[in-house]
Design a protein around this motif. Sequence first.
Motif, PDB file in Angstrom:
ATOM      1  N   PHE A  66      65.143  35.576  24.389  1.00  9.58           N
ATOM      2  CA  PHE A  66      64.599  34.422  23.675  1.00  9.58           C
ATOM      3  C   PHE A  66      65.051  34.411  22.224  1.00  9.58           C
ATOM      4  N   LEU A  67      65.016  35.579  21.577  1.00  4.53           N
ATOM      5  CA  LEU A  67      65.410  35.673  20.173  1.00  4.53           C
ATOM      6  C   LEU A  67      66.896  35.408  19.994  1.00  4.53           C
ATOM      7  N   GLN A  68      67.710  35.901  20.928  1.00  7.25           N
ATOM      8  CA  GLN A  68      69.148  35.637  20.877  1.00  7.25           C
ATOM      9  C   GLN A  68      69.441  34.154  21.019  1.00  7.25           C
ATOM     10  N   ASP A  69      68.775  33.512  21.968  1.00  4.30           N
ATOM     11  CA  ASP A  69      68.981  32.078  22.177  1.00  4.30           C
ATOM     12  C   ASP A  69      68.518  31.273  20.969  1.00  4.30           C
ATOM     13  N   HIS A  70      67.415  31.716  20.356  1.00  2.76           N
ATOM     14  CA  HIS A  70      66.927  31.027  19.157  1.00  2.76           C
ATOM     15  C   HIS A  70      67.934  31.147  18.019  1.00  2.76           C
ATOM     16  N   ALA A  71      68.498  32.345  17.851  1.00  2.00           N
ATOM     17  CA  ALA A  71      69.489  32.560  16.792  1.00  2.00           C
ATOM     18  C   ALA A  71      70.733  31.701  17.023  1.00  2.00           C
ATOM     19  N   LYS A  72      71.173  31.606  18.270  1.00  2.00           N
ATOM     20  CA  LYS A  72      72.344  30.782  18.601  1.00  2.00           C
ATOM     21  C   LYS A  72      72.071  29.307  18.322  1.00  2.00           C
ATOM     22  N   LEU A 125      49.504  49.554  27.948  1.00  2.00           N
ATOM     23  CA  LEU A 125      49.333  48.437  28.877  1.00  2.00           C
ATOM     24  C   LEU A 125      50.266  47.268  28.560  1.00  2.00           C
ATOM     25  N   LYS A 126      50.631  47.141  27.299  1.00  2.00           N
ATOM     26  CA  LYS A 126      51.470  46.010  26.910  1.00  2.00           C
ATOM     27  C   LYS A 126      52.936  46.197  27.258  1.00  2.00           C
ATOM     28  N   ASN A 127      53.335  47.396  27.637  1.00  2.00           N
ATOM     29  CA  ASN A 127      54.751  47.704  27.813  1.00  2.00           C
ATOM     30  C   ASN A 127      55.268  47.328  29.190  1.00  2.00           C
ATOM     31  N   HIS A 128      56.429  46.646  29.219  1.00  2.00           N
ATOM     32  CA  HIS A 128      57.162  46.386  30.460  1.00  2.00           C
ATOM     33  C   HIS A 128      58.605  46.060  30.075  1.00  2.00           C
ATOM     34  N   PRO A 129      59.571  46.666  30.766  1.00  2.00           N
ATOM     35  CA  PRO A 129      60.971  46.429  30.388  1.00  2.00           C
ATOM     36  C   PRO A 129      61.389  44.966  30.478  1.00  2.00           C
ATOM     37  N   LEU A 130      60.816  44.204  31.394  1.00  2.00           N
ATOM     38  CA  LEU A 130      61.183  42.795  31.512  1.00  2.00           C
ATOM     39  C   LEU A 130      60.635  41.974  30.346  1.00  2.00           C
ATOM     40  N   THR A 131      59.491  42.415  29.800  1.00  2.00           N
ATOM     41  CA  THR A 131      58.970  41.770  28.596  1.00  2.00           C
ATOM     42  C   THR A 131      59.927  41.999  27.433  1.00  2.00           C
ATOM     43  N   ASP A 132      60.409  43.235  27.288  1.00  2.00           N
ATOM     44  CA  ASP A 132      61.326  43.566  26.204  1.00  2.00           C
ATOM     45  C   ASP A 132      62.635  42.799  26.329  1.00  2.00           C
ATOM     46  N   SER A 133      63.211  42.801  27.529  1.00  2.00           N
ATOM     47  CA  SER A 133      64.489  42.110  27.724  1.00  2.00           C
ATOM     48  C   SER A 133      64.330  40.597  27.599  1.00  2.00           C
TER      49      SER A 133
END
Length: 226
Positions: free
Chosen positions: A209-215, A196-204
């Motif tokens: 978010f993680l990429q932007d945080h790292a930048k 139920l927790k899975n959705h490709p838009l959640t993953d992307s």
Amino acid sequence: MKFFIDTANLSEIQQAQDMGILDGVTTNPSLMAKEGIAGEEEVKAHYKAICDIVEDKVSAEVISTNYDEMVIEAEALAAIDPKIVVKVPMIADGVKLIKYLSSKGIRTNCTLIFSAGQALLAAKAGATYVSPFLGRLDDIGSTGTALIKEIKTIFDNYEYGTEILCASIRNMTHLLDCAKIGADVATSPLSVYTALKNHPLTDSGLEKFLQDHAKAEEAQLAAAQG
């Protein structure tokens, strides 16, 4: 909707409990055999181990089909732990047993329900739960969710306290359809709930978010060093 897990595997039960989504457990002789659990005392000990993990509602199934033997077995199961719900097959002596156990304050789960008539009979006898089997009905060309709708209509008409426990759930579609209809409980393998927790838009989205945080951290570090 309450979530029960349909298994006898202690690790899976603990995982569901740790996720905070678990309302109960259903088991049957086949699931016990899958875990290598055999023999009366070993089965009872395993039920107790399950009860020690969950907060309530552990369905433990009688094996006998003769009323007198079913009574002895059901009372022995109920004595294991107050969390036990005695699982009873939809047969004539099973209906009689449900009535008897209900009069004793012992909760019951009438299993192997494949028609609205069977569900009505179990509710009249005082079953705590009825378990219609969606997947097995789908296997023979019927529509399991149509049965859930019929049972819910009947129960609502007469305000039965018996809860509809959707069993033989094979996928998320089954689960969500039962939720849309308004069934009280679903029981399924853990994999259906975790899916139920899975959705490709959640993953992307999370990846972005993680990429932007790292930048942002890199820019802050560069500014501090500059």
